[in-house]
Motif scaffolding. Sequence first.
Motif, PDB file in Angstrom:
ATOM      1  N   ARG A 139       0.837  -1.197   0.000  1.00 26.28           N
ATOM      2  CA  ARG A 139       0.000   0.000   0.000  1.00 26.28           C
ATOM      3  C   ARG A 139       0.878   1.256   0.000  1.00 26.28           C
ATOM      4  N   ALA A 140       0.351   2.319  -0.583  1.00 23.91           N
ATOM      5  CA  ALA A 140       1.128   3.556  -0.702  1.00 23.91           C
ATOM      6  C   ALA A 140       1.421   4.135   0.673  1.00 23.91           C
ATOM      7  N   SER A 141       2.715   4.243   1.004  1.00 24.15           N
ATOM      8  CA  SER A 141       3.161   4.878   2.247  1.00 24.15           C
ATOM      9  C   SER A 141       4.644   5.133   2.129  1.00 24.15           C
ATOM     10  N   GLY A 142       5.136   6.097   2.881  1.00 26.78           N
ATOM     11  CA  GLY A 142       6.566   6.391   2.841  1.00 26.78           C
ATOM     12  C   GLY A 142       7.015   6.655   1.412  1.00 26.78           C
ATOM     13  N   ASN A 143       8.043   5.912   0.965  1.00 23.03           N
ATOM     14  CA  ASN A 143       8.559   6.088  -0.388  1.00 23.03           C
ATOM     15  C   ASN A 143       8.071   5.001  -1.342  1.00 23.03           C
ATOM     16  N   ASN A 144       7.083   4.205  -0.934  1.00 23.51           N
ATOM     17  CA  ASN A 144       6.569   3.164  -1.808  1.00 23.51           C
ATOM     18  C   ASN A 144       5.930   3.779  -3.048  1.00 23.51           C
ATOM     19  N   GLN A 145       6.065   3.096  -4.168  1.00 21.79           N
ATOM     20  CA  GLN A 145       5.431   3.577  -5.380  1.00 21.79           C
ATOM     21  C   GLN A 145       3.920   3.403  -5.250  1.00 21.79           C
ATOM     22  N   PRO A 146       3.132   4.447  -5.461  1.00 23.95           N
ATOM     23  CA  PRO A 146       1.695   4.381  -5.199  1.00 23.95           C
ATOM     24  C   PRO A 146       0.943   3.421  -6.096  1.00 23.95           C
ATOM     25  N   TRP A 147       1.515   3.089  -7.294  1.00 22.28           N
ATOM     26  CA  TRP A 147       0.756   2.221  -8.191  1.00 22.28           C
ATOM     27  C   TRP A 147       0.846   0.748  -7.784  1.00 22.28           C
ATOM     28  N   LEU A 148       1.631   0.415  -6.777  1.00 21.00           N
ATOM     29  CA  LEU A 148       1.633  -0.966  -6.290  1.00 21.00           C
ATOM     30  C   LEU A 148       0.264  -1.333  -5.733  1.00 21.00           C
ATOM     31  N   ASP A 149      -0.354  -0.432  -5.006  1.00 20.73           N
ATOM     32  CA  ASP A 149      -1.664  -0.676  -4.409  1.00 20.73           C
ATOM     33  C   ASP A 149      -2.235   0.676  -3.984  1.00 20.73           C
ATOM     34  N   ARG A 150      -3.389   1.040  -4.526  1.00 17.82           N
ATOM     35  CA  ARG A 150      -3.980   2.347  -4.223  1.00 17.82           C
ATOM     36  C   ARG A 150      -4.958   2.282  -3.052  1.00 17.82           C
ATOM     37  N   THR A 151      -5.016   1.148  -2.362  1.00 18.44           N
ATOM     38  CA  THR A 151      -5.934   1.018  -1.228  1.00 18.44           C
ATOM     39  C   THR A 151      -5.547   2.001  -0.129  1.00 18.44           C
ATOM     40  N   PRO A 152      -6.494   2.753   0.420  1.00 23.91           N
ATOM     41  CA  PRO A 152      -6.165   3.709   1.498  1.00 23.91           C
ATOM     42  C   PRO A 152      -5.617   3.005   2.736  1.00 23.91           C
ATOM     43  N   GLN A 153      -4.820   3.733   3.495  1.00 20.09           N
ATOM     44  CA  GLN A 153      -4.196   3.170   4.688  1.00 20.09           C
ATOM     45  C   GLN A 153      -5.212   2.722   5.736  1.00 20.09           C
ATOM     46  N   ASP A 154      -6.332   3.392   5.821  1.00 25.88           N
ATOM     47  CA  ASP A 154      -7.288   3.063   6.872  1.00 25.88           C
ATOM     48  C   ASP A 154      -8.294   1.980   6.452  1.00 25.88           C
ATOM     49  N   ALA A 155      -8.168   1.452   5.241  1.00 21.48           N
ATOM     50  CA  ALA A 155      -9.058   0.368   4.820  1.00 21.48           C
ATOM     51  C   ALA A 155      -8.698  -0.913   5.576  1.00 21.48           C
ATOM     52  N   PRO A 156      -9.669  -1.640   6.119  1.00 19.01           N
ATOM     53  CA  PRO A 156      -9.384  -2.859   6.880  1.00 19.01           C
ATOM     54  C   PRO A 156      -8.661  -3.908   6.030  1.00 19.01           C
ATOM     55  N   VAL A 157      -7.975  -4.807   6.703  1.00 22.01           N
ATOM     56  CA  VAL A 157      -7.225  -5.883   6.049  1.00 22.01           C
ATOM     57  C   VAL A 157      -7.900  -7.211   6.397  1.00 22.01           C
ATOM     58  N   THR A 158      -8.104  -8.056   5.419  1.00 18.66           N
ATOM     59  CA  THR A 158      -8.731  -9.352   5.681  1.00 18.66           C
ATOM     60  C   THR A 158      -7.802 -10.216   6.526  1.00 18.66           C
ATOM     61  N   PRO A 159      -8.354 -11.168   7.299  1.00 22.92           N
ATOM     62  CA  PRO A 159      -7.504 -11.996   8.164  1.00 22.92           C
ATOM     63  C   PRO A 159      -6.412 -12.756   7.416  1.00 22.92           C
ATOM     64  N   HIS A 160      -6.746 -13.325   6.247  1.00 26.14           N
ATOM     65  CA  HIS A 160      -5.705 -14.098   5.552  1.00 26.14           C
ATOM     66  C   HIS A 160      -4.601 -13.190   5.023  1.00 26.14           C
ATOM     67  N   GLU A 161      -4.963 -11.959   4.588  1.00 21.26           N
ATOM     68  CA  GLU A 161      -3.930 -11.016   4.164  1.00 21.26           C
ATOM     69  C   GLU A 161      -3.080 -10.575   5.353  1.00 21.26           C
ATOM     70  N   ALA A 162      -3.699 -10.391   6.496  1.00 24.26           N
ATOM     71  CA  ALA A 162      -2.951 -10.010   7.692  1.00 24.26           C
ATOM     72  C   ALA A 162      -1.948 -11.103   8.056  1.00 24.26           C
ATOM     73  N   PHE A 163      -2.371 -12.348   7.962  1.00 31.00           N
ATOM     74  CA  PHE A 163      -1.457 -13.464   8.218  1.00 31.00           C
ATOM     75  C   PHE A 163      -0.273 -13.408   7.272  1.00 31.00           C
ATOM     76  N   TRP A 164      -0.529 -13.164   5.982  1.00 39.72           N
ATOM     77  CA  TRP A 164       0.565 -13.065   5.016  1.00 39.72           C
ATOM     78  C   TRP A 164       1.552 -11.986   5.410  1.00 39.72           C
ATOM     79  N   TRP A 165       1.025 -10.796   5.750  1.00 41.79           N
ATOM     80  CA  TRP A 165       1.919  -9.662   5.966  1.00 41.79           C
ATOM     81  C   TRP A 165       2.598  -9.700   7.324  1.00 41.79           C
ATOM     82  N   VAL A 166       2.036 -10.409   8.288  1.00 42.42           N
ATOM     83  CA  VAL A 166       2.769 -10.661   9.537  1.00 42.42           C
ATOM     84  C   VAL A 166       4.035 -11.454   9.214  1.00 42.42           C
ATOM     85  N   LEU A 167       3.905 -12.458   8.340  1.00 38.78           N
ATOM     86  CA  LEU A 167       5.078 -13.236   7.925  1.00 38.78           C
ATOM     87  C   LEU A 167       6.091 -12.352   7.202  1.00 38.78           C
TER      88      LEU A 167
END
Length: 522
Positions: A139-167
């Motif tokens: 997701r767009a933050s810091g110096n990340n390129q915004p076209w990777l993912d335009r989802t807003p920062q405050d949009a909730p994250v699904t449980p399976h995606e959260a599991f992925w990104w914890v890893l």
Amino acid sequence: MKWHHDADPAELTRLAPGALPAAAPGLTSLTPLGEILAAVHLGTLDVPNVAVSSALRRLLAALFIRISGLQIADPDAWDDRWDELLSRGRLDPADVSAYTTEWAFRFNLDDPERPFLQDPRLAKECGDAAAPGKLVMTRASGNNQPWLDRTPQDAPVTPHEAFWWVLVWRQYGPCGLGANRSHNGIKHKSMAAAPLRSVISWHPETGNEFTNLLLSAPHPADIPVTGPDLPEWEQAALPDPLRPELPTGPVSRLVNRAVHSTLTRSDAATGQITAVWTAWRTPVPTAVKEAGAKKALEAASEAVTAAGDPFLINRTKGGPVRAHHARALARDFDSLIHIRRPGDTTKAATIPPAWIRLLDTLPVEALDQIGPVRARALACHQDKQEKEELWFEQVTPVPVANYTSGRHPEKAALVASTRKAAEDTAKALAAALRSAWNEMSPDPRSECSWTRDTIAAYWDRADSRLWQAINDGTDPQLQALAVTLYDDAVRADASTPAGLIPIARARATLTHPKTRRSAKTT
């Protein structure tokens, strides 16, 4: 998981009942961890994000080692068990069920006491939680390129995606500032870079995830088991931030070397992740004031780093081979296949991943049963801080075992000479471009505007030629490619009064390169 087209539908339904959509031949399903392992012989891992794929493969390898009984210190006993597993071709579903049932209470992201691979202490030791998008690196933050993912920062994250990104945070988290964590008198925000940050991860690819995992289990003669070697979820206590755990075998190397801690908070009604804390797991040494504690922390951190990761190409100097999106895969293939066997006194500049060294020692019968083994490269061109430039994934078009220096020294030598020829040609092309530019430019300190894009194009177009040459033993025709790219780069200036002579003169260094004269005999 992506299920094989010839997988038995009834067996898929029985072994992966929780898959969504329902497990069926030829389909890709979101599948619970335990069910992946029970049905691992029926498909291959299919993950959309490169970093998630890399981190998940390490987690599955650790689980596979624990469930299969391959966490054996004695090399002969390990060989016997490995051969037995290869012959069986699958994990015993009863073994998988027994293990996942025993530790089910530790595999929950929402567990209040021991959330899976997270630290519940962050809720009290840190300030306010961050938006859920902080967890998702694309997701767009810091110096990340915004076209990777335009989802807003405050949009909730699904449980399976959260599991992925914890890893992913455990393996690829950036250095920089996180939540201001206060633990046992130490309070600061600084985080170190995670162990896989900006490096290339190499994994076996056989077309069957069971054999991929079987090859991923390091031999104890290569990575010895020197202690209990338990993954975090099997340990009685949470990790001590001030005393980093020293790896005692492959499992702790694969999953216990994190430098970041995370904690997610979900909405009770929807189950969606609505907030997250990201903070240091082990403090940076500069945050520790007491000299003895600081020195002990530095020594422990250095030992953890030195233990290394079994899926990296490690250099004897400079750490693991770093990722670069413009670097042709064939260039690193040379490092991947050159193996120093016991008794070899040559000085190797690189050490290939553990599974490559295992592959090089397998009997021919085992290789025939496994089939062709290619190497999957997973990497992100990124810096140590919060900047993700480009995720990339490639699979070698040739089987690795056909080129390892231990089995096929003549083919390994061909790979080395082809790689060197490609790099020498790239240097000559860059030198010719700079030479013409410097003669034309009024400022000798100016940067050649042709070089970067031309060299990137060279490696992009050379890659397929290199693989063809490696496979067939033919000439990759790199000199002709270099001349073509040189002409394309300078075409606009080649007919101008200022560029005519300098460009022609520099071009001649490519079309008629000088060769070193042989020494005269007396």
